[in-house]
Design a protein around this motif. Structure first.
Motif, PDB file in Angstrom:
ATOM      1  N   ASN A   9       0.838  -1.199   0.000  1.00  0.00           N
ATOM      2  CA  ASN A   9       0.000   0.000   0.000  1.00  0.00           C
ATOM      3  C   ASN A   9       0.867   1.241   0.000  1.00  0.00           C
ATOM      4  O   ASN A   9       1.983   1.247   0.517  1.00  0.00           O
ATOM      5  N   GLY A  10       0.352   2.311  -0.611  1.00  0.00           N
ATOM      6  CA  GLY A  10       1.112   3.545  -0.658  1.00  0.00           C
ATOM      7  C   GLY A  10       0.584   4.496  -1.701  1.00  0.00           C
ATOM      8  O   GLY A  10      -0.599   4.456  -2.078  1.00  0.00           O
ATOM      9  N   GLY A  11       1.476   5.377  -2.186  1.00  0.00           N
ATOM     10  CA  GLY A  11       1.119   6.369  -3.177  1.00  0.00           C
ATOM     11  C   GLY A  11       1.044   5.784  -4.576  1.00  0.00           C
ATOM     12  O   GLY A  11       1.181   4.567  -4.776  1.00  0.00           O
ATOM     13  N   VAL A  44      -8.068   4.393  -5.587  1.00  0.00           N
ATOM     14  CA  VAL A  44      -7.117   5.091  -4.718  1.00  0.00           C
ATOM     15  C   VAL A  44      -7.251   4.590  -3.281  1.00  0.00           C
ATOM     16  O   VAL A  44      -6.253   4.331  -2.593  1.00  0.00           O
ATOM     17  N   TYR A  45      -8.497   4.431  -2.805  1.00  0.00           N
ATOM     18  CA  TYR A  45      -8.714   3.966  -1.442  1.00  0.00           C
ATOM     19  C   TYR A  45      -8.113   2.579  -1.236  1.00  0.00           C
ATOM     20  O   TYR A  45      -7.493   2.315  -0.197  1.00  0.00           O
ATOM     21  N   ARG A  47      -5.662   1.227  -3.021  1.00  0.00           N
ATOM     22  CA  ARG A  47      -4.203   1.347  -3.148  1.00  0.00           C
ATOM     23  C   ARG A  47      -3.562   1.856  -1.859  1.00  0.00           C
ATOM     24  O   ARG A  47      -2.506   1.394  -1.444  1.00  0.00           O
ATOM     25  N   MET A  48      -4.222   2.804  -1.212  1.00  0.00           N
ATOM     26  CA  MET A  48      -3.688   3.393   0.017  1.00  0.00           C
ATOM     27  C   MET A  48      -3.880   2.486   1.226  1.00  0.00           C
ATOM     28  O   MET A  48      -3.274   2.711   2.273  1.00  0.00           O
ATOM     29  N   ARG A  50      -6.890   2.148   2.624  1.00  0.00           N
ATOM     30  CA  ARG A  50      -8.062   2.639   3.361  1.00  0.00           C
ATOM     31  C   ARG A  50      -9.168   1.596   3.345  1.00  0.00           C
ATOM     32  O   ARG A  50      -9.923   1.451   4.311  1.00  0.00           O
ATOM     33  N   HIS A 304      -3.542   8.120 -11.473  1.00  0.00           N
ATOM     34  CA  HIS A 304      -3.879   8.302 -10.065  1.00  0.00           C
ATOM     35  C   HIS A 304      -3.381   9.642  -9.539  1.00  0.00           C
ATOM     36  O   HIS A 304      -4.082  10.325  -8.793  1.00  0.00           O
ATOM     37  N   THR A 305      -2.169  10.015  -9.950  1.00  0.00           N
ATOM     38  CA  THR A 305      -1.616  11.304  -9.505  1.00  0.00           C
ATOM     39  C   THR A 305      -2.497  12.456  -9.967  1.00  0.00           C
ATOM     40  O   THR A 305      -2.821  13.364  -9.186  1.00  0.00           O
ATOM     41  N   GLU A 308      -5.946  12.431  -8.013  1.00  0.00           N
ATOM     42  CA  GLU A 308      -5.847  12.893  -6.625  1.00  0.00           C
ATOM     43  C   GLU A 308      -5.542  14.381  -6.530  1.00  0.00           C
ATOM     44  O   GLU A 308      -5.932  15.039  -5.563  1.00  0.00           O
TER      45      GLU A 308
END
Length: 320
Positions: A9-11, A44-45, A47-48, A50, A304-305, A308
């Protein structure tokens, strides 16, 4: 085959392209050659971290393509059928094996790019405006992030039901896009609650469709009419902190709900009905799909960048 694989998980940098063996469809599964995959905030959730997800995995919960093979017991689909799916990981790849009961047909008159761009957000707009709070002709509604892929579809869905739509957006360019989609009034986020009250003669709106979360939550509550509904369907700007439920009373006995698409398409017949309605909108031109940008599969991290950073409008697609 090429696929994006997440091992930690991360950015956005954890989205790595890799070569993987092409999957084989198991019993009850359909193997799909992916034509386009939707990029969504839920990706994104996951991937992070969450939302929980076993590692490693191939992300992406929305795509459209063509059936390449079917597993034992599959009767509803055949090789060559044009199909799409949501709510099953694996879309960021050239091929995916998906349970047939999660797959829907793509009708003639809807391109595969539009099919991938409209299914998840289109069905979300469908349940929000027809089930979570059934919009009535003459209602005034507030749609946050009205120029995003979700906001554009929500605006059109609410207008089709006879609503007056107020839309928020972060730039003048995005306000123009929301207006083009049918929003009656647009504004930026500064002091939006007071401006909405002014526009409604002090009454407030029937419903706020809020996918932003923490940055807009207080203002969303403040601009509801008595017994209005705040449909908090996402948290692109961050999760809402814990709050005192007494605030719902003070705001006028208002309702707060945190709905999710999966709970509105649990039954096969409901999934097919909502998907059919959405693709009917697209095929007829009643809803216009705005694809803001297409990225090569290898550029998933860039997608994704951009998402976000709120640099995008409309829907983002990955093309394998």
């Amino acid at each position: 085959m090429r696929a994006i694989v997440v091992t930690e998980n991360g950015g956005p940098e954890v989205l790595k392209e890799a070569e993987r063996p092409a999957p084989e469809p198991g019993p009850g599964e359909v193997l799909i050659d992916v034509a386009a995959a939707g990029v969504n905030f839920i990706d994104v959730y996951f991937r992070m971290g969450r939302y929980p997800q076993d590692l490693p995995y191939t992300p992406g919960v929305e795509a459209a393509g063509t059936v390449a093979a079917v597993g034992d017991g599959v009767r509803e689909f055949s090789v060559g059928d044009r199909v799409a799916w949501v709510n099953v990981q694996g879309a960021y790849a050239e091929k995916a094996a998906i349970p047939a009961d999660k797959v829907v047909p793509v009708p003639d008159g809807v391109g595969l790019d539009d099919a991938a761009a409209s299914l998840l957000q289109g069905m979300t707009a469908h349940y929000l405006t027809r089930s979570t709070y059934p919009v009535q002709a003459g209602d005034t509604v507030l749609v946050h992030a009205a120029a995003g892929g979700m906001g554009l579809l929500l605006t059109q869905a609410a207008k089709a039901l006879g609503a007056r739509v107020i839309g928020t957006a972060s730039t003048p360019e995005k306000e123009r896009l929301a207006k083009d989609a049918g929003a009656d009034v647009t504004m930026n986020y500064d002091g939006f609650a007071e401006r909405v009250r002014e526009l409604t003669g002090g009454e407030g709106v029937a419903v706020v469709y809020d996918g932003v979360g923490a940055p807009t939550f207080d203002g969303s509550l403040a601009c509801l009419r008595r017994r209005g509904t705040l449909a908090l369907y996402g948290a692109a700007g961050g999760p809402v902190p814990p709050f005192d439920p007494q605030r719902l009373n003070s705001a006028g006995s208002v309702y707060l709900t945190r709905p999710s698409l999966g709970h509105f398409v649990e039954k096969r017949e409901e999934l097919l009905e909502r998907a059919s309605d959405v693709y009917g909108w697209v095929a007829s031109g009643a809803v216009k799909v705005h694809v803001g940008h297409r990225y090569d599969l290898a550029d998933a991290a860039a997608a994704h960048t951009d998402l976000e950073a709120r640099r995008t409008t409309g829907k983002l697609l990955l093309i394998p």
